[in-house]
Design a protein around this motif. Structure first.
Motif, PDB file in Angstrom:
ATOM      1  N   GLY A 147       0.822  -1.189   0.000  1.00  0.00           N
ATOM      2  CA  GLY A 147       0.000   0.000   0.000  1.00  0.00           C
ATOM      3  C   GLY A 147       0.858   1.241   0.000  1.00  0.00           C
ATOM      4  N   ALA A 148       0.196   2.382   0.013  1.00  0.00           N
ATOM      5  CA  ALA A 148       0.907   3.653  -0.001  1.00  0.00           C
ATOM      6  C   ALA A 148       0.100   4.701   0.757  1.00  0.00           C
ATOM      7  CB  ALA A 148       1.144   4.118  -1.430  1.00  0.00           C
ATOM      8  N   ILE A 149       0.823   5.708   1.216  1.00  0.00           N
ATOM      9  CA  ILE A 149       0.209   6.867   1.870  1.00  0.00           C
ATOM     10  C   ILE A 149       0.778   8.107   1.194  1.00  0.00           C
ATOM     11  CG2 ILE A 149      -0.138   8.123   4.033  1.00  0.00           C
ATOM     12  CD1 ILE A 149       0.618   5.502   5.497  1.00  0.00           C
ATOM     13  N   PHE A 150      -0.097   9.057   0.906  1.00  0.00           N
ATOM     14  CA  PHE A 150       0.292  10.323   0.279  1.00  0.00           C
ATOM     15  C   PHE A 150      -0.199  11.452   1.168  1.00  0.00           C
ATOM     16  CE2 PHE A 150      -0.436   7.151  -2.957  1.00  0.00           C
ATOM     17  CZ  PHE A 150       0.736   7.212  -3.687  1.00  0.00           C
ATOM     18  N   ARG A 151       0.654  12.477   1.361  1.00  0.00           N
ATOM     19  CA  ARG A 151       0.280  13.574   2.259  1.00  0.00           C
ATOM     20  C   ARG A 151       0.705  14.917   1.667  1.00  0.00           C
ATOM     21  NH1 ARG A 151       2.970  12.347   7.310  1.00  0.00           N
ATOM     22  NH2 ARG A 151       1.455  10.687   7.405  1.00  0.00           N
ATOM     23  N   LEU A 152      -0.219  15.864   1.706  1.00  0.00           N
ATOM     24  CA  LEU A 152       0.034  17.255   1.324  1.00  0.00           C
ATOM     25  C   LEU A 152      -0.186  18.107   2.563  1.00  0.00           C
ATOM     26  CD1 LEU A 152       0.308  19.753  -0.550  1.00  0.00           C
ATOM     27  CD2 LEU A 152      -2.138  19.460  -1.081  1.00  0.00           C
ATOM     28  N   THR A 153       0.825  18.889   2.932  1.00  0.00           N
ATOM     29  CA  THR A 153       0.715  19.808   4.067  1.00  0.00           C
ATOM     30  C   THR A 153       1.070  21.203   3.580  1.00  0.00           C
ATOM     31  OG1 THR A 153       1.369  18.073   5.613  1.00  0.00           O
ATOM     32  CG2 THR A 153       1.525  20.345   6.393  1.00  0.00           C
ATOM     33  N   VAL A 154       0.200  22.160   3.885  1.00  0.00           N
ATOM     34  CA  VAL A 154       0.425  23.558   3.510  1.00  0.00           C
ATOM     35  C   VAL A 154       0.288  24.396   4.780  1.00  0.00           C
ATOM     36  CG1 VAL A 154      -0.273  25.460   2.018  1.00  0.00           C
ATOM     37  CG2 VAL A 154      -0.590  23.102   1.234  1.00  0.00           C
ATOM     38  N   TYR A 155       1.210  25.327   4.963  1.00  0.00           N
ATOM     39  CA  TYR A 155       1.219  26.177   6.152  1.00  0.00           C
ATOM     40  C   TYR A 155       0.653  27.545   5.823  1.00  0.00           C
ATOM     41  CZ  TYR A 155       4.209  22.569   8.033  1.00  0.00           C
ATOM     42  OH  TYR A 155       4.703  21.360   8.458  1.00  0.00           O
ATOM     43  N   ASP A 156      -0.043  28.156   6.799  1.00  0.00           N
ATOM     44  CA  ASP A 156      -0.516  29.523   6.615  1.00  0.00           C
ATOM     45  C   ASP A 156       0.587  30.497   7.031  1.00  0.00           C
ATOM     46  OD1 ASP A 156      -0.609  29.896   9.416  1.00  0.00           O
ATOM     47  OD2 ASP A 156      -2.789  29.740   9.518  1.00  0.00           O
ATOM     48  N   ALA A 157       0.302  31.782   6.975  1.00  0.00           N
ATOM     49  CA  ALA A 157       1.301  32.811   7.258  1.00  0.00           C
ATOM     50  C   ALA A 157       1.744  32.823   8.722  1.00  0.00           C
ATOM     51  CB  ALA A 157       0.758  34.183   6.864  1.00  0.00           C
ATOM     52  N   HIS A 158       0.988  32.132   9.593  1.00  0.00           N
ATOM     53  CA  HIS A 158       1.342  32.064  11.016  1.00  0.00           C
ATOM     54  C   HIS A 158       1.981  30.729  11.389  1.00  0.00           C
ATOM     55  CE1 HIS A 158      -0.580  35.879  11.781  1.00  0.00           C
ATOM     56  NE2 HIS A 158      -1.641  35.452  11.126  1.00  0.00           N
ATOM     57  N   GLY A 159       2.254  29.884  10.408  1.00  0.00           N
ATOM     58  CA  GLY A 159       2.902  28.610  10.663  1.00  0.00           C
ATOM     59  C   GLY A 159       1.976  27.469  11.041  1.00  0.00           C
ATOM     60  N   VAL A 160       0.665  27.662  10.910  1.00  0.00           N
ATOM     61  CA  VAL A 160      -0.293  26.611  11.227  1.00  0.00           C
ATOM     62  C   VAL A 160      -0.444  25.700  10.010  1.00  0.00           C
ATOM     63  CG1 VAL A 160      -2.669  26.098  11.898  1.00  0.00           C
ATOM     64  CG2 VAL A 160      -1.504  28.097  12.850  1.00  0.00           C
ATOM     65  N   ALA A 161      -0.292  24.396  10.221  1.00  0.00           N
ATOM     66  CA  ALA A 161      -0.337  23.417   9.130  1.00  0.00           C
ATOM     67  C   ALA A 161      -1.757  22.955   8.845  1.00  0.00           C
ATOM     68  CB  ALA A 161       0.521  22.218   9.473  1.00  0.00           C
ATOM     69  N   ARG A 162      -2.056  22.779   7.566  1.00  0.00           N
ATOM     70  CA  ARG A 162      -3.295  22.141   7.102  1.00  0.00           C
ATOM     71  C   ARG A 162      -2.841  20.942   6.279  1.00  0.00           C
ATOM     72  NH1 ARG A 162      -3.833  27.191   8.632  1.00  0.00           N
ATOM     73  NH2 ARG A 162      -5.882  27.855   9.255  1.00  0.00           N
TER      74      ARG A 162
END
Length: 138
Positions: free
Chosen positions: A69-84
């Motif tokens: 199997g596999a896992i894929f992850r996208l993380t984007v940070y806002d201007a205050h360093g909070v990750a989504r």
């Protein structure tokens, strides 16, 4: 009405809707025990509500073939360093897109991250790759 380049009208209540921003792609190979990410490089985007997307592909893995199997992850940070973060797990060959939508909470420096992994039936990691790049909200 003034709109940023690439924006289109038509959001709820006549708001401006920005097109999705592609940040790269991720690839894993279940038989070859390989993982690879490729980002588009540093990005500049308008501050405010944005959608970031990444494509993924998991190759050479048949359904019910022993648990690869596999896992894929996208993380984007806002201007205050909070990750989504958005994550997709697959147990056979598959491809698609994952996305993250949020408000950048103003302008500033940030980053995005692409990460993927392929693993065996016992969840033993066989290969992983990570890529980071700069993201500026203006």
């Amino acid at each position: 009405m003034s709109m940023p380049a690439g924006a289109v009208p038509g959001g709820p209540d006549g708001t401006v809707v920005m097109p999705a921003i592609p940040v790269g792609n991720m690839f894993t190979d279940g038989d070859g025990d390989m993982a690879s990410v490729s980002g588009v490089g540093p990005l500049t985007t308008p501050a405010g509500q944005n959608t970031f997307t990444a494509t993924y592909t998991h190759a050479n893995d048949r359904k019910y073939d022993g648990g690869q199997g596999a896992i894929f992850r996208l993380t984007v940070y806002d201007a205050h360093g909070v990750a989504r973060t958005a994550e997709k797990k697959v147990d056979s060959a598959a491809s698609g897109e994952i996305s993250v939508t949020f408000n950048s909470q103003g302008g500033g420096d940030a980053q995005y991250e692409l990460w993927c992994e392929t693993h065996d039936w016992f969840d033993t990691t066989k290969a992983t790759d990570t890529g980071y790049d700069d993201l500026d909200y203006v």
